[in-house]
Design an enzyme around this catalytic site. Structure first.
Site, PDB file in Angstrom:
ATOM      1  N   GLU A 173      52.270  35.291  31.292  1.00 56.14           N
ATOM      2  CA  GLU A 173      51.083  35.412  32.140  1.00 56.14           C
ATOM      3  C   GLU A 173      51.444  35.272  33.610  1.00 56.14           C
ATOM      4  O   GLU A 173      52.124  34.310  34.007  1.00 56.14           O
ATOM      5  CB  GLU A 173      50.090  34.300  31.752  1.00 56.14           C
ATOM      6  CG  GLU A 173      48.722  34.449  32.367  1.00 56.14           C
ATOM      7  CD  GLU A 173      47.926  35.633  31.798  1.00 56.14           C
ATOM      8  OE1 GLU A 173      47.824  35.761  30.568  1.00 56.14           O
ATOM      9  OE2 GLU A 173      47.407  36.416  32.614  1.00 56.14           O
ATOM     10  N   ASP A 197      49.039  40.547  31.146  1.00 55.90           N
ATOM     11  CA  ASP A 197      48.674  41.386  32.293  1.00 55.90           C
ATOM     12  C   ASP A 197      48.980  42.857  32.039  1.00 55.90           C
ATOM     13  O   ASP A 197      48.263  43.739  32.502  1.00 55.90           O
ATOM     14  CB  ASP A 197      49.399  40.885  33.549  1.00 55.90           C
ATOM     15  CG  ASP A 197      49.052  39.442  33.821  1.00 55.90           C
ATOM     16  OD1 ASP A 197      47.879  39.163  34.101  1.00 55.90           O
ATOM     17  OD2 ASP A 197      49.933  38.577  33.688  1.00 55.90           O
ATOM     18  N   ASN A 338      41.393  40.293  40.509  1.00 58.27           N
ATOM     19  CA  ASN A 338      40.844  38.940  40.512  1.00 58.27           C
ATOM     20  C   ASN A 338      41.513  38.103  41.597  1.00 58.27           C
ATOM     21  O   ASN A 338      42.634  38.424  42.000  1.00 58.27           O
ATOM     22  CB  ASN A 338      41.128  38.263  39.153  1.00 58.27           C
ATOM     23  CG  ASN A 338      40.448  38.994  38.021  1.00 58.27           C
ATOM     24  OD1 ASN A 338      39.290  39.340  38.091  1.00 58.27           O
ATOM     25  ND2 ASN A 338      41.201  39.257  36.957  1.00 58.27           N
TER      26      ASN A 338
HETATM   27  N1  LIG Z   1      40.824  42.274  34.964  1.00 56.48           N
HETATM   28  C1  LIG Z   1      41.903  41.895  34.330  1.00 56.48           C
HETATM   29  O1  LIG Z   1      41.868  41.567  33.123  1.00 56.48           O
HETATM   30  C2  LIG Z   1      43.200  41.821  35.044  1.00 56.48           C
HETATM   31  C3  LIG Z   1      43.264  41.961  36.396  1.00 56.48           C
HETATM   32  N2  LIG Z   1      44.471  41.914  37.042  1.00 56.48           N
HETATM   33  C4  LIG Z   1      44.447  41.991  38.492  1.00 56.48           C
HETATM   34  O2  LIG Z   1      45.117  43.148  38.932  1.00 56.48           O
HETATM   35  C5  LIG Z   1      45.716  42.880  40.192  1.00 56.48           C
HETATM   36  C6  LIG Z   1      47.142  43.408  40.158  1.00 56.48           C
HETATM   37  O3  LIG Z   1      47.882  42.758  39.159  1.00 56.48           O
HETATM   38  P1  LIG Z   1      49.293  43.336  38.699  1.00 56.48           P
HETATM   39  O4  LIG Z   1      49.183  44.733  38.269  1.00 56.48           O
HETATM   40  O5  LIG Z   1      49.856  42.360  37.752  1.00 56.48           O
HETATM   41  O6  LIG Z   1      50.094  43.241  40.069  1.00 56.48           O
HETATM   42  P2  LIG Z   1      51.419  43.987  40.489  1.00 56.48           P
HETATM   43  O7  LIG Z   1      51.972  43.217  41.623  1.00 56.48           O
HETATM   44  O8  LIG Z   1      52.263  44.252  39.309  1.00 56.48           O
HETATM   45  O9  LIG Z   1      50.897  45.413  41.033  1.00 56.48           O
HETATM   46  C7  LIG Z   1      50.181  45.574  42.196  1.00 56.48           C
HETATM   47  C8  LIG Z   1      50.189  47.037  42.552  1.00 56.48           C
HETATM   48  O10 LIG Z   1      49.316  47.240  43.654  1.00 56.48           O
HETATM   49  C9  LIG Z   1      49.959  48.026  44.617  1.00 56.48           C
HETATM   50  N3  LIG Z   1      49.456  47.758  45.955  1.00 56.48           N
HETATM   51  C10 LIG Z   1      49.571  46.646  46.699  1.00 56.48           C
HETATM   52  N4  LIG Z   1      48.993  46.828  47.899  1.00 56.48           N
HETATM   53  C11 LIG Z   1      48.499  48.076  47.895  1.00 56.48           C
HETATM   54  C12 LIG Z   1      47.810  48.861  48.865  1.00 56.48           C
HETATM   55  N5  LIG Z   1      47.483  48.371  50.065  1.00 56.48           N
HETATM   56  N6  LIG Z   1      47.467  50.131  48.539  1.00 56.48           N
HETATM   57  C13 LIG Z   1      47.789  50.628  47.335  1.00 56.48           C
HETATM   58  N7  LIG Z   1      48.435  49.929  46.375  1.00 56.48           N
HETATM   59  C14 LIG Z   1      48.791  48.680  46.674  1.00 56.48           C
HETATM   60  C15 LIG Z   1      51.418  47.649  44.508  1.00 56.48           C
HETATM   61  O11 LIG Z   1      52.184  48.685  45.120  1.00 56.48           O
HETATM   62  P3  LIG Z   1      53.781  48.633  45.231  1.00 56.48           P
HETATM   63  O12 LIG Z   1      54.262  48.816  43.821  1.00 56.48           O
HETATM   64  O13 LIG Z   1      54.089  49.781  46.114  1.00 56.48           O
HETATM   65  O14 LIG Z   1      54.125  47.298  45.795  1.00 56.48           O
HETATM   66  C16 LIG Z   1      51.551  47.559  42.986  1.00 56.48           C
HETATM   67  O15 LIG Z   1      51.785  48.837  42.453  1.00 56.48           O
HETATM   68  C17 LIG Z   1      45.586  41.381  40.429  1.00 56.48           C
HETATM   69  O16 LIG Z   1      44.563  41.163  41.367  1.00 56.48           O
HETATM   70  C18 LIG Z   1      45.163  40.817  39.103  1.00 56.48           C
HETATM   71  O17 LIG Z   1      44.278  39.735  39.233  1.00 56.48           O
HETATM   72  C19 LIG Z   1      45.653  41.786  36.383  1.00 56.48           C
HETATM   73  C20 LIG Z   1      45.652  41.625  35.020  1.00 56.48           C
HETATM   74  C21 LIG Z   1      44.420  41.567  34.261  1.00 56.48           C
HETATM   75  C1  LIG Z   2      42.840  38.290  34.270  1.00 49.48           C
HETATM   76  C2  LIG Z   2      44.252  38.182  34.557  1.00 49.48           C
HETATM   77  O1  LIG Z   2      45.060  37.994  33.662  1.00 49.48           O
HETATM   78  C3  LIG Z   2      44.716  38.340  35.918  1.00 49.48           C
HETATM   79  O2  LIG Z   2      43.927  38.616  36.819  1.00 49.48           O
HETATM   80  O3  LIG Z   2      45.923  38.156  36.127  1.00 49.48           O
HETATM   81 MG   LIG Z   3      46.936  37.365  34.361  1.00 54.90          MG
END
Ligand SMILES: NC(=O)C1=CN([C@@H]2O[C@H](COP(=O)(O)OP(=O)(O)OC[C@H]3O[C@@H](n4cnc5c(N)ncnc54)[C@H](OP(=O)(O)O)[C@@H]3O)[C@@H](O)[C@H]2O)C=CC1
Ligand SMILES: CC(=O)C(=O)O
Ligand SMILES: [Mg+2]
Length: 482
Positions: A173, A197, A338
């Site tokens: 996580e 995630d 989130n």
């Molecule tokens: N609702 C749910 O159940 C869940 C929600 N989330 C949420 O999703 C979000 C991301 O998590 P996660 O995927 O693990 O994070 P990561 O760090 O793996 O990915 C973030 C992505 O966002 C991109 N990014 C960052 N800044 C920008 C920008 N200004 N414009 C465009 N793209 C951008 C990054 O680009 P680059 O690769 O170029 O750095 C990367 O590809 C978090 O806020 C988390 O809380 C996550 C898991 C579950």
């Molecule tokens: C919900 C969750 O796992 C996250 O935002 O990372």
């Molecule tokens: Mg998470």
């Protein structure tokens, strides 16, 4: 803080209170308040919850695990605190997340609290503010990386298996993506692991998309998907959508990926960027000229579904929602990030800017919105719908591995629980108030898949698996004394 005190003082009452008031308390035990609790963890710290394992424990992790008072552990949620929600590196203050997730395992999924172990691996933090904070409770050093990091994680994974056996579930996580994908690839064939995630989020979002077909009146295979954010959540969801469509259409996954596009911090992921992309992004590098930003990508790609997973608050501007609404009668918009501060837009913005036409779901909760005399109820596209039931299904079947087909099975079970009453309010997920029933159905689908795939260790297979799931669930009742 009051709920944490209650959990310490009278665990059964805490769970009774949580189960009976799940919709009201989820935003406290979970997102958004858990995020704030992690940010302020050092200064609100009273008593330790969960197990901290630090770089200093190297060579002794098995002994540290043996110090935990409970022996019969079924589920471990582990973080290293490097990507806590969309709040970045919170070091070992991220412990709030494993503790919160496991409270949901028990309340929502019925896994016994004593069988749950929250773990934070402390390898330091790169958060300067925390390193200079007198109340920071972790190691005051920059994060260990490379061999030092992977050796510590490997010792942990080996000790877990040695101490608790093959059937203990380890949920990764809120690791940063440079470690998350590697850890999952390294341990998915040798341990019972999943990354919430990447995989839990994929399953919950797929469930929402499957269920939304009733509102859009068009099958998933006819949609075009655009993601803002191409990390764990974004690429994890994209991959499961492609797998689902490929099975539905009897097509290859490669073919199904073609209608899925992602934007990262450098713009649309296209073929000309392929050499400089991380491996997990490469399958999404389609042939297209470069596009710098989200609005440009919407205009170029014409998506029917827009999913936010970048952790960038308010990135879905009025122009973005209007662009989605100009080409879609019912634009499907998910703001997954989130906590609430990082949400790509609010429910009110989505409904107002789309003139009440958006189908909207978000990672963190929003109140119902009244727009031109109609009340719109948005739902939470959050992996909290999936992991408790998925975990219960793995536990009751004695599964030894997590398979992608189980994520599909979980998504189908969740989508199957959405009622006409939910759809009439604009909801694409069922209400959290019936989550224990939902979890039992998810668990049953997952366990059934485990038996079908030959991955179940608990034989014989129960005749009625839903009943088996329901009757295995922890219930916080007091014993009768005579
Ligand atoms: N609702 C749910 O159940 C869940 C929600 N989330 C949420 O999703 C979000 C991301 O998590 P996660 O995927 O693990 O994070 P990561 O760090 O793996 O990915 C973030 C992505 O966002 C991109 N990014 C960052 N800044 C920008 C920008 N200004 N414009 C465009 N793209 C951008 C990054 O680009 P680059 O690769 O170029 O750095 C990367 O590809 C978090 O806020 C988390 O809380 C996550 C898991 C579950
Ligand atoms: C919900 C969750 O796992 C996250 O935002 O990372
Ligand atoms: Mg998470």
């Amino acid at each position: 803080m009051a709920l944490t005190e209650l959990q310490e003082r009278n665990e059964r009452l805490f769970y009774k209170f949580l189960i009976d008031n799940v919709e009201e308390l989820l935003p406290i035990v979970y997102t958004p308040t858990v995020g704030e609790a992690c940010q302020k963890f050092g200064s609100i710290f009273r008593r330790p919850q969960g197990l901290f394992i630090s770089l200093k424990d190297k060579g002794k992790i098995l002994d540290v695990l043996k110090n935990w008072p409970e022996r019969n552990i079924q589920v471990i949620v582990v973080t290293d605190g490097e990507r806590i929600l969309g709040l970045g590196d919170l070091g070992c203050q991220g412990m709030g997340i494993p503790v919160g997730k496991l409270a949901l395992y028990s309340a929502l999924g019925g896994v016994r609290p004593s069988a749950c172990l929250p773990v934070t691996i402390d390898v330091g933090t790169n958060n300067e503010k925390l390193l200079n904070d007198e109340f920071y409770i972790g190691l005051r050093q920059k994060r260990a990386t490379g061999q030092e990091y992977s050796e510590l994680l490997h010792e942990f994974m080996s000790a877990v298996k040695q101490n608790y056996g093959e059937n203990v579930l380890v949920q990764f996580e809120d690791f940063a993506n440079h470690n998350a994908f590697k850890l999952l690839a390294k341990y998915r064939d040798s341990h019972l692991v999943f990354n919430d995630d990447i995989q839990g989020t994929a399953s919950v979002v797929l469930a929402g998309l499957v269920s939304a077909q009733k509102l859009t009146n068009s099958p998933l295979a006819e949609h075009t998907f655009l993601f803002l954010g191409a990390g764990e959540a974004g690429t994890g969801i994209a991959e499961l959508i492609a797998l689902y469509i490929s099975k539905q259409m009897n097509a290859s996954v490669e073919e199904s990926r073609k209608k899925i596009w992602l934007v990262d911090s450098k713009g649309l992921i296209v073929n000309s960027r392929k050499d400089s992309l991380q491996d997990f992004k490469k399958p999404w590098a389609h042939e297209h000229e470069p596009v710098k930003d989200l609005l440009g990508a919407i205009k170029a790609i014409n998506p029917t579904v827009l999913i936010g997973s970048a952790g960038i608050g308010r990135a879905f501007t009025k122009e973005v929602i209007e662009a989605m609404s100009s080409t879609n009668e019912r634009p499907l918009i998910m703001a997954l990030s989130n906590p609430t501060t990082q949400s790509e837009c609010t429910a009110e913005e989505a409904y107002t800017w789309s003139k009440g036409r958006a189908i909207f779901a978000s990672g963190s909760p929003f109140d119902p919105v009244e727009y031109e005399g109609n009340v719109f109820v948005s739902t939470q596209a959050n992996n909290a719908y999936i992991f408790p039931g998925l975990g219960l299904g793995l536990v009751i079947s004695g599964a030894i591995r997590v398979h992608d087909d189980m994520l599909l099975a979980a998504a189908e079970a969740l989508a199957g629980q959405v009622s006409k009453e939910n759809y009439d309010k604009g909801m694409i997920y069922p209400s959290f108030s019936s989550i224990r029933k939902i979890s039992a159905h998810i668990a049953a689908n997952v366990a059934t898949k485990a038996y079908e795939l030959g991955l179940a260790g608990r034989l014989p297979r129960p005749k009625d698996i839903v009943k088996c799931a329901e009757s295995s669930m922890y219930s916080p009742t007091y014993r009768l004394y005579r």
